[in-house]
Design a protein around this motif. Structure first.
Motif, mmCIF file in Angstrom:
data_model
loop_
_atom_site.group_PDB
_atom_site.id
_atom_site.type_symbol
_atom_site.label_atom_id
_atom_site.label_comp_id
_atom_site.label_asym_id
_atom_site.label_seq_id
_atom_site.Cartn_x
_atom_site.Cartn_y
_atom_site.Cartn_z
ATOM 1 N N GLU A 104 25.735 103.697 75.464
ATOM 2 C CA GLU A 104 26.514 104.790 74.802
ATOM 3 C C GLU A 104 28.007 104.619 75.014
ATOM 4 O O GLU A 104 28.604 104.532 73.717
ATOM 5 C CB GLU A 104 26.378 106.345 75.423
ATOM 6 C CG GLU A 104 26.959 107.205 74.656
ATOM 7 C CD GLU A 104 27.011 108.583 75.506
ATOM 8 O OE1 GLU A 104 26.693 109.613 74.447
ATOM 9 O OE2 GLU A 104 27.414 108.614 76.530
ATOM 10 N N ARG A 105 28.549 104.034 75.947
ATOM 11 C CA ARG A 105 29.813 103.528 75.935
ATOM 12 C C ARG A 105 30.095 102.467 75.046
ATOM 13 O O ARG A 105 31.259 102.275 74.330
ATOM 14 C CB ARG A 105 30.229 103.308 77.376
ATOM 15 C CG ARG A 105 30.230 104.307 78.263
ATOM 16 C CD ARG A 105 31.278 105.531 77.929
ATOM 17 N NE ARG A 105 30.832 106.358 77.130
ATOM 18 C CZ ARG A 105 31.241 107.298 76.314
ATOM 19 N NH1 ARG A 105 32.351 107.050 75.978
ATOM 20 N NH2 ARG A 105 30.573 108.307 75.736
ATOM 21 N N ALA A 106 29.265 101.397 74.882
ATOM 22 C CA ALA A 106 29.590 100.350 74.142
ATOM 23 C C ALA A 106 29.255 100.757 72.648
ATOM 24 O O ALA A 106 30.227 100.186 71.907
ATOM 25 C CB ALA A 106 28.173 99.390 74.408
ATOM 26 N N GLU A 107 28.347 101.621 72.420
ATOM 27 C CA GLU A 107 28.108 102.140 71.001
ATOM 28 C C GLU A 107 29.357 102.895 70.638
ATOM 29 O O GLU A 107 30.160 102.906 69.422
ATOM 30 C CB GLU A 107 27.033 103.207 71.067
ATOM 31 C CG GLU A 107 25.802 102.461 71.250
ATOM 32 C CD GLU A 107 25.256 101.635 69.817
ATOM 33 O OE1 GLU A 107 26.314 101.642 68.985
ATOM 34 O OE2 GLU A 107 24.238 101.384 69.776
ATOM 35 N N TYR A 108 30.121 103.631 71.481
ATOM 36 C CA TYR A 108 31.152 104.421 71.226
ATOM 37 C C TYR A 108 32.364 103.576 70.894
ATOM 38 O O TYR A 108 33.357 103.621 70.018
ATOM 39 C CB TYR A 108 31.719 105.468 72.268
ATOM 40 C CG TYR A 108 32.936 106.118 72.367
ATOM 41 C CD1 TYR A 108 33.181 107.095 71.540
ATOM 42 C CD2 TYR A 108 34.109 105.357 72.741
ATOM 43 C CE1 TYR A 108 34.219 107.951 71.366
ATOM 44 C CE2 TYR A 108 35.383 106.071 72.621
ATOM 45 C CZ TYR A 108 35.482 107.167 71.844
ATOM 46 O OH TYR A 108 36.599 107.704 71.658
ATOM 47 N N ALA A 109 32.529 102.501 71.749
ATOM 48 C CA ALA A 109 33.698 101.700 71.459
ATOM 49 C C ALA A 109 33.674 100.881 70.412
ATOM 50 O O ALA A 109 34.507 100.692 69.504
ATOM 51 C CB ALA A 109 33.606 100.616 72.746
ATOM 52 N N ARG A 134 33.482 91.561 72.560
ATOM 53 C CA ARG A 134 33.317 91.923 73.921
ATOM 54 C C ARG A 134 32.237 93.037 73.874
ATOM 55 O O ARG A 134 31.396 92.924 74.915
ATOM 56 C CB ARG A 134 34.601 92.457 74.562
ATOM 57 C CG ARG A 134 34.578 92.764 76.023
ATOM 58 C CD ARG A 134 35.836 93.369 76.573
ATOM 59 N NE ARG A 134 36.986 92.441 76.394
ATOM 60 C CZ ARG A 134 38.174 92.526 76.951
ATOM 61 N NH1 ARG A 134 38.584 93.819 77.094
ATOM 62 N NH2 ARG A 134 39.144 91.619 76.782
ATOM 63 N N TYR A 135 32.442 94.040 73.286
ATOM 64 C CA TYR A 135 31.490 95.165 73.220
ATOM 65 C C TYR A 135 30.072 94.858 72.800
ATOM 66 O O TYR A 135 29.171 95.359 73.170
ATOM 67 C CB TYR A 135 32.132 96.603 72.874
ATOM 68 C CG TYR A 135 33.056 97.003 73.684
ATOM 69 C CD1 TYR A 135 32.623 97.956 74.632
ATOM 70 C CD2 TYR A 135 34.398 97.093 73.421
ATOM 71 C CE1 TYR A 135 33.590 98.470 75.789
ATOM 72 C CE2 TYR A 135 35.492 97.444 74.380
ATOM 73 C CZ TYR A 135 34.815 98.123 75.492
ATOM 74 O OH TYR A 135 35.925 98.633 76.384
ATOM 75 N N GLU A 136 30.215 94.171 71.840
ATOM 76 C CA GLU A 136 28.668 93.547 71.108
ATOM 77 C C GLU A 136 28.171 92.721 72.032
ATOM 78 O O GLU A 136 26.816 92.699 72.339
ATOM 79 C CB GLU A 136 29.005 92.810 69.712
ATOM 80 C CG GLU A 136 29.442 93.787 68.805
ATOM 81 C CD GLU A 136 29.923 92.880 67.598
ATOM 82 O OE1 GLU A 136 29.989 93.222 66.449
ATOM 83 O OE2 GLU A 136 30.084 91.549 67.778
ATOM 84 N N ALA A 188 36.592 86.814 80.300
ATOM 85 C CA ALA A 188 35.677 86.883 81.585
ATOM 86 C C ALA A 188 35.050 88.207 81.885
ATOM 87 O O ALA A 188 34.247 88.308 82.647
ATOM 88 C CB ALA A 188 36.444 86.158 82.589
ATOM 89 N N VAL A 189 35.765 89.232 81.305
ATOM 90 C CA VAL A 189 35.643 90.649 81.798
ATOM 91 C C VAL A 189 34.062 90.937 80.795
ATOM 92 O O VAL A 189 34.202 90.564 79.795
ATOM 93 C CB VAL A 189 36.489 91.568 80.816
ATOM 94 C CG1 VAL A 189 35.866 92.941 81.168
ATOM 95 C CG2 VAL A 189 37.779 91.591 82.000
ATOM 96 N N GLY A 190 33.085 91.250 81.470
ATOM 97 C CA GLY A 190 31.637 91.308 80.866
ATOM 98 C C GLY A 190 30.765 90.244 81.228
ATOM 99 O O GLY A 190 29.640 90.359 81.039
ATOM 100 N N LEU A 191 31.412 89.121 81.924
ATOM 101 C CA LEU A 191 30.563 88.093 82.043
ATOM 102 C C LEU A 191 29.912 88.375 83.492
ATOM 103 O O LEU A 191 30.445 88.947 84.479
ATOM 104 C CB LEU A 191 31.141 86.654 82.113
ATOM 105 C CG LEU A 191 31.854 86.170 80.984
ATOM 106 C CD1 LEU A 191 32.535 84.944 81.353
ATOM 107 C CD2 LEU A 191 30.806 86.174 79.978
ATOM 108 N N THR A 192 28.563 87.978 83.804
ATOM 109 C CA THR A 192 28.032 88.353 84.907
ATOM 110 C C THR A 192 28.413 86.976 85.722
ATOM 111 O O THR A 192 29.041 85.856 85.243
ATOM 112 C CB THR A 192 26.331 88.222 84.786
ATOM 113 O OG1 THR A 192 25.946 86.884 84.146
ATOM 114 C CG2 THR A 192 25.939 89.220 83.859
#
Length: 692
Positions: free
Chosen positions: A128-133, A197-199, A299-303
């Protein structure tokens, strides 16, 4: 400063039906999002029971699987999922409370349905946060306001409503846009980058599997017992083994995640990063690009796997890193570093030695420096009967013998950044400097104490000796330096060491179940503890130097004491050992050291560096105004550049035009001052010998 970003989080939204609604700039936005559900695989039940049994029966800490442990696992699980309190709602957490005292039952019975439900709720919320962003980024945002964004919500309560959560995330998105625009002054590109990033976050959520949920939950359990106990999924287990074997082509770093950013925790001696001189421990990786012209990927978002994949590569290929130096404020402009991947050369990780002439007063002393990056031992070659097997002790012995022919009057062993290695080598290396006797005591989970000793009476070097340590000196480094400190054989200089006084072992879970099934992963857990010959533990407290420097790591939460659920410091009976004639005059050495530091501009720079890190970490908020952000960044860069060039001038170096143009300083102030201490120790030892 804390940088709370959640893109790497494994999971996020309670079930409100398939059609969800949220608001962007006051307008209702339809968000299509199906709930996430995860079901345990058949093997997960067996693994959970096996791991729980192993921890309960064989872990050094006597672990009781009961409601007391369950409530701590529950809290740790929530922290691993939503440490920043930025995704879940208070109503979610209230609903989760019914599982608080069921975590222990789930582990013992293998019924993991409750833990997987929590994971699914979090994954849905995160989606939901990704969708909102993504919806928010379709409209222009106000980047010049008086709104204040809070970097850290860790100590704040979870949101009471979606509206409250949306308000926070709107600020967060605007902050991210401001940060991105400040890098390249391109607002359109900032929107595009953040959208990607959010996608990517959303796609990452879509491919989550039951294995992810299981690994997160199992580590919430193992890390509640102690931070060095870990369950590795099959994939993570393979990666761990590759790192232990050091058989990779790459850039020569290890890292962990802190506040969802990759943070460098060690730099392999002789590796490409070490040779570049432009990256250090605790630097943060903001973005990674491939080749000379590849586009930077956040790098934010990478595992962890994704960071490894992007930094590892064929010898000769190029990777570019966007780095935020350790302790730098988030408004600082990151530096870009180009690294050429290479095979990590084991030779570069071995003992290095050199001789320096150190002037003190009217005399000059020749001091041998031995730098030990790790305690290595080629067990395979040793077992084959190869007399020339790689060994730290053998290489140090050669260096000490060479010093004899060079007229060396004293020796300094540099263990800074040495994370440890072979226990056998720590014991045998100690034996080069003492007659004989115990070196370290090891107590296992059953309370049995085994004393590891130097059994021969041969002393390879018996002269003035100092050992230089820092906060990153750990494990075997602590055993060696603690033993020589207890024997009164060496003066320890530097910073309090890491404080890791525990021993771990790794077992394939298949082996624990009597099967040979690699798909079950592996378990690393603590099975013993180290103690000094004086009976004190190195755990938690580490080794306290006789003569100290202020620590640049002081404010960076590095060391065993910065971790949660660590085993405590304790003591056992002292081993039988005979200290050498006590070192005298250490207080005088300490006094003269302090006088030199007080008169040194380099020391003043060090103190200022530490203070700047403290100030940076203390800052928790920023105003969401692009112009103010840019001005603050420009001012900070100008101040840092002016300060850097002032330091370079004092060192006799040419000024640089911009930050990032310089490599490591040729001046090692800490080593130079430690050599002064060693030179004075030589003088005192000579005077003592003359008086006999």
């Amino acid at each position: 400063m804390n940088f709370k970003t959640l893109y790497k989080s494994p999971v996020a939204l309670m079930l409100y039906g398939v059609c969800l609604c949220t608001t962007v700039n006051g307008q209702v936005v339809q968000v299509e999002s199906a709930p996430f559900t995860f079901e345990p695989m058949p093997k997960h039940s067996a693994i959970a029971i096996t791991v729980t049994t192993a921890i309960a029966n064989y872990h050094y800490k006597k672990v009781k699987i009961d409601d007391s442990l369950s409530t701590r696992i529950f809290d740790n699980y929530l922290s691993k999922l939503d440490k920043a309190h930025a995704v879940l709602l208070a109503s979610d957490v209230k609903e989760f409370e019914k599982y608080r005292f069921q975590m222990d039952d789930a582990l013992v019975s293998g019924d993991l349905s409750g833990a997987f439900k929590l994971f699914g709720v979090y994954a849905t919320r995160m989606n939901e946060r990704a969708e909102y962003a993504l919806a928010t980024l379709k409209t222009a945002q106000n980047l010049s306001s008086t709104d204040v964004y809070d970097f850290s919500r860790e100590e704040l309560p979870w949101f009471n409503s979606l509206k409250e959560e949306d308000q926070y995330w709107n600020k967060r998105i605007r902050y991210e846009l401001i940060s991105l625009k400040a890098v390249n002054n391109d607002e359109k590109k900032a929107y595009q980058t953040l959208t990607r990033r959010y996608e990517k976050l959303k796609k990452g959520l879509d491919i989550l599997k039951s294995e992810n949920a299981f690994e997160v939950f199992m580590n919430a359990f193992t890390e509640t017992v102690d931070p060095h106990s870990t369950y590795f999924s099959p994939k993570a287990s393979t990666e761990f083994n590759m790192q232990m074997n050091k058989s990779l082509e790459g850039i020569g770093i290890t890292f962990s995640f802190q506040d969802e950013l990759p943070v460098i925790i060690s730099v392999v001696k002789g590796g490409p990063v070490d040779k570049s001189g432009k990256i250090a421990v605790n630097d943060r990786i903001l973005a990674i690009a491939q080749g000379e012209n590849g586009e930077f990927e956040d790098a934010v978002g990478l595992t962890q796997d994704e960071v490894v994949q992007r930094t590892r590569g064929a010898k000769g290929s190029i990777v570019r890193l966007r780095i935020l130096p350790a302790g730098a404020a988030l408004v600082s402009k990151p530096k870009e570093v180009t690294i050429v991947r290479d095979k990590i050369i084991l030779e570069d990780q071995k003992v290095k030695s050199e001789v320096k002439s150190v002037k003190q007063g009217n005399s000059t002393k020749k001091i041998g420096i031995i730098s030990i990056p790790n305690f290595y031992f080629d067990a395979a070659a040793f077992n084959k009967g190869d007399k020339d097997y790689a060994s730290t002790t053998a290489d140090v012995r050669k260096a000490l013998k060479a010093f004899e022919t060079q007229g060396v009057e004293g020796v300094m062993v540099d263990l800074r950044n040495n994370g440890g290695g072979s226990l056998k080598e720590a014991v045998e290396l100690t034996g080069l400097f003492i007659n004989y006797g115990p070196v370290v005591q090891v107590r296992n989970a059953n309370g049995k104490i085994q004393v590891e000793s130097d059994k021969d009476s041969l002393v390879v070097y018996g002269g003035p000796l100092t050992i230089l340590i820092n906060r990153l000196s750990a494990s075997a480094s602590e055993i060696f330096s603690a033993a020589l400190q207890d024997y009164g054989r060496a003066v320890i200089i530097g910073e309090q060491s890491y404080g890791k006084g525990t021993v771990q072992t790794v077992y394939p879970v298949g082996q624990l179940t009597g099967q040979n099934d690699p798909s079950l992963g592996s378990l690393k857990f603590t099975m013993a503890k180290f103690y000094r010959v004086n009976g004190a533990s190195t755990q938690h407290r580490g080794v306290t130097p006789d003569i100290s420097f202020p620590s640049k790591y002081e404010s960076l939460n590095i060391g065993e004491s910065a971790l949660k659920n660590v085993l405590p410091y304790d003591e056992i009976a002292q081993a039988r050992f005979s200290p050498v004639v006590g070192l005298k005059g250490v207080n005088e050495l300490k006094q003269h050291h302090q006088e030199r530091m007080n008169a040194s501009q380099e020391f003043k720079f060090l103190v200022e560096d530490i203070q700047k890190v403290k100030e940076s970490n203390a800052k928790k908020t920023t105003v969401l105004d692009l112009n103010k952000f840019a001005l603050e960044q420009q001012k900070q860069q100008a101040d840092e550049l002016a300060r850097l060039n002032k330091r370079r001038k004092l060192q006799g170096l040419q000024p640089v035009a911009a930050l990032g143009d310089q490599t490591k300083s040729a001046v090692d102030y800490v080593q130079d001052e430690s050599l002064q201490i060693t030179a004075e120790l030589i003088s005192k030892s000579a005077g003592k010998s003359a008086s006999k």
